[in-house]
Design an enzyme around this catalytic site. Sequence first.
Site, PDB file in Angstrom:
ATOM      1  N   ASP A 374      56.040   7.696 -12.655  1.00 22.05           N
ATOM      2  CA  ASP A 374      54.974   8.559 -12.176  1.00 22.05           C
ATOM      3  C   ASP A 374      54.023   8.674 -13.378  1.00 22.05           C
ATOM      4  O   ASP A 374      54.489   8.717 -14.518  1.00 22.05           O
ATOM      5  CB  ASP A 374      55.595   9.913 -11.807  1.00 22.05           C
ATOM      6  CG  ASP A 374      54.565  10.888 -11.290  1.00 22.05           C
ATOM      7  OD1 ASP A 374      53.705  10.464 -10.507  1.00 22.05           O
ATOM      8  OD2 ASP A 374      54.622  12.073 -11.664  1.00 22.05           O
ATOM      9  N   LYS A 375      52.731   8.706 -13.156  1.00 24.77           N
ATOM     10  CA  LYS A 375      51.808   8.669 -14.305  1.00 24.77           C
ATOM     11  C   LYS A 375      51.687  10.012 -15.018  1.00 24.77           C
ATOM     12  O   LYS A 375      51.980  10.147 -16.196  1.00 24.77           O
ATOM     13  CB  LYS A 375      50.410   8.211 -13.839  1.00 24.77           C
ATOM     14  CG  LYS A 375      49.363   8.238 -14.963  1.00 24.77           C
ATOM     15  CD  LYS A 375      48.022   7.752 -14.485  1.00 24.77           C
ATOM     16  CE  LYS A 375      47.349   8.752 -13.567  1.00 24.77           C
ATOM     17  NZ  LYS A 375      46.715   9.871 -14.299  1.00 24.77           N
ATOM     18  N   THR A 376      51.258  11.015 -14.266  1.00 24.48           N
ATOM     19  CA  THR A 376      50.895  12.285 -14.874  1.00 24.48           C
ATOM     20  C   THR A 376      52.090  12.982 -15.498  1.00 24.48           C
ATOM     21  O   THR A 376      53.082  13.256 -14.842  1.00 24.48           O
ATOM     22  CB  THR A 376      50.249  13.209 -13.823  1.00 24.48           C
ATOM     23  OG1 THR A 376      49.215  12.463 -13.192  1.00 24.48           O
ATOM     24  CG2 THR A 376      49.682  14.453 -14.458  1.00 24.48           C
ATOM     25  N   GLY A 523      49.307   8.846  -7.408  1.00 22.59           N
ATOM     26  CA  GLY A 523      48.397   9.287  -6.352  1.00 22.59           C
ATOM     27  C   GLY A 523      46.947   9.127  -6.797  1.00 22.59           C
ATOM     28  O   GLY A 523      46.010   9.313  -6.020  1.00 22.59           O
ATOM     29  N   ASP A 573      58.056  14.575  -5.961  1.00 20.99           N
ATOM     30  CA  ASP A 573      58.692  13.258  -6.005  1.00 20.99           C
ATOM     31  C   ASP A 573      60.137  13.279  -5.498  1.00 20.99           C
ATOM     32  O   ASP A 573      60.826  12.267  -5.559  1.00 20.99           O
ATOM     33  CB  ASP A 573      58.696  12.715  -7.449  1.00 20.99           C
ATOM     34  CG  ASP A 573      57.281  12.518  -7.976  1.00 20.99           C
ATOM     35  OD1 ASP A 573      56.429  12.100  -7.180  1.00 20.99           O
ATOM     36  OD2 ASP A 573      57.042  12.789  -9.160  1.00 20.99           O
TER      37      ASP A 573
END
Length: 680
Positions: A374-376, A523, A573
Site C-alpha cells: 500500500d503506498k500511503t 487508490g 485494507d
Amino acid sequence: MEQQHQNNLMNHAGHAMGNMQHTKKPSMGMAGHNHHAMMIADFKKRFYVVLILSIPIVLLSPMIQNFLGASWQFKGSQYLLFALSTIVFLYGGFPFLKGLLDEVKAKSPGMMFLIGFAITVAYIYSVAIVFGLKGMDFFWELTTLILIMLLGHWIEMKSIAGASKELELLVQLMPADAHMVMPEMVHDVKTDTLQANDIILVKPGEKVAADGIILEGESYLNESMLTGESKPVQKAKGDKVIAGSINGNGSIKVTVSHTAKDSYLSQVIRLVDDAQKSKSNTQLLADKAAKWLTIIALVSGIGTFLFWYFTGQSLAFAMERMVTVIVICCPHALGLAVPLVVAKSTALSAKNGLLIKNRTAFENARKITTVVFDKTGTLTEGKFKVSKIESLHKNLSETEIIRMAAALEQNSEHPIATGIMQKIKDLAIKVPAADNFKAITGKGVEAMVEGKKIMIVSPVYLKESKLAVPKDFSTNVRETVVFVIMEGELAGYIALSDEIRSESAEAIKVLKENNIKSILLTGDNSNVAKSVSDTLGMDNYIAEVLPHQKLEEIKALQSKGEFVAMTGDGVNDAPALAIADVGIAVGSGSDIAAETAGIVLVNSNPKDIVSLILFGKATHRKMVQNLIWATGYNVIALPLAAGILYKHGILLSPAAGAALMAVSTIVVAINASMLKVKNY
C-alpha cells in the site's frame, strides 16, 4: 502424543515454554519464570548429588575394577553399591519415574516413559544380580545414565529459559509503580490499579507506566524495546505514549488511556505467548516424528533384547542393548527442535517491532514471491502537506476553499485530512461546523456547511460525475489532488504531496536481490503511482483501486501462481490482508488486537517487511537444521546401540548412548539460540 511429551517436559523438566500465562496481567509471567528457575535449581542439585555418589559407585563396580585390573572388593561391598545406587535411582531418577507414571496415566507413552522404563529395567536387573542372579550388575551404567540425563535436562532447561527470556524482558518492561497526580499531591500507586483517565507523572529517565496521551510537557522517548525503532521519538502534548517506553530528560504528565491489562505491552506479551503456543505445520511434522520415534524405540528396544537373548548372548548383554536403544531413541532433541526456535523467533520478533499473530503466516513468509505495498504511510511518509490551493471561482478565495474543505475533514483520521488540518493550523483559520456528514466510499465525503452542500472528491469521482476538469489544470505527478464542489459546482482543488520514505528504496532493492517482486497497489492516481514505482525501481503498480477492488487484485496475482504478501494499514485494507497468503498490517500501534493480518509491524518502515521475510526464512532454516540433526542422530545411533557392528567390536554403552542423546539435545538448543533478526 507429542503434546503429552511437551506437558511432561513442562512438569518434570520445568519446560516453561508456553507455561507463561499472561492473560490477566504481565506480573503473572514472573510466576512462571520463578517456577522455571526453581526447576532449574532442582535439576542442578540432583545432578551434583548424583555426581558425588557416582564416584564410589563407579569405583565399586566389578566391571570397572576388571577394566582397571584392580580389586578393592570387601565384605558387603556389593550391598553398599546397591544402597548407593538405590539412592541415585530414587533421588536422581525421580523426575523420570514421575514422568513415566504420568505418561502411563495419560495413556500416552513418550520421552519420560522411555527414560523411566530404561532406568527401571537396569535397576531391577542389577538388584537381582546382587541377590543371587548370575551376571554383571548395571549399577555404574545406571548411575552414569541418570547423571548424563540430569545434565542434559539441566542444560536444556537453561536453553529454554534463555529462549523465553526475551518474553520475560518484555514483562519486566512494565514498571511496578506509577506516580498518580491527585489534586493536592502526587501519590505512588501500583501500575495495575491505574484506570482510564487517571493522570500520571513520568519523571526523566523513568519508564512510562501506562499507555496514554501527553497532557503536558514534552520529551524524547525511547521505544526501541517495544517497536524496534532505535532513535528516541520526540513527544509533546497530544501525542500517544506506550507503557514500558523510557522517558528522556523531560518531565511529562500523561492521561491514562486504559487499564494495564489492555495496554499495548500486555497485548504484545499475550500475542507472543499465544504465538509460542500455537502450532504450525513444521511443529506438527516434528510432533508426528516424535510419536513415531517413541513407537520405534519401544519396538526396537524389545526386538533388540529378544534377538540377542535368543541368539545365545547373556541376559545382561541383551538387557544392556535394550536399555541403550531405548535411551538413544528418546525424542528429546526432536521434541525441542521446533518449540525452541518458535520461542526464540516470536520473542525476538516482538523486540524488533514484528508482532506474529499467526505462526503459519510467519513460517510462510519464506515462500513469498510478490510483496504488494500500500503506498500511503508504508512506502511514503503518510504525512501529506498542502502544496497548492487553487480557486476556480472568481468569488472564492483560496482561504475560503481550504476553510470549507477543513469543515468536512476536521474529524477524519485520513492522511489527506491531517494535511489539510495542518495547513489550517499554520494559517490560523477558524473552522466552521459540518452537518449531515456522509462518506462516498473510496471517492470522497459530503456535508452541509453554513447552509451549502460541500463535497470533497477524488479525480475518479470527477470523471464519473461528468464535471469538467479545468483546462489549465496541472499538478506535479507526485501530488495527490482533491476537488472541492460547492452546490454541485466545481469550486477549486487542493494539491497535497507525500514524501517517499528514505528507507523505501533500500527495502525494494533487498527484495529484488532475493528475487521477490514488489508491486504498488494504491487508490491514488496513475501518475503518482507510476512516479513512486519508477523512483523506487518497483516491478509494477496498480493505481486508482477502491478498497474492495484491492481484494480482487490480490486474487488475480494468486491465480497467476504468485505467493502474495499484502501490506496495508489494516483498516480499509482488511479484506485484502485477509485474502493474501501473508497479511502484514503496518503502523497499527496499539490497535493490534483488531487486525485481520497474521503479522503486525509496529512501525510503518518498509525495511521491517524485508526483515520479516528474511527472518521468516532464517527461522525456517533453523527449524529444518534442528529436525535434520535430531532425526539424523537417531538414524545413525540406533543401529549402533542395537549392536549392528558388534562383530566389528563397535558397541555403544548405555552411558555413551545417554551422552550422545544429551549432546544432540544441547546442539539443538544452542542452534536455536543463535537465531538473530537482521535489520536492513
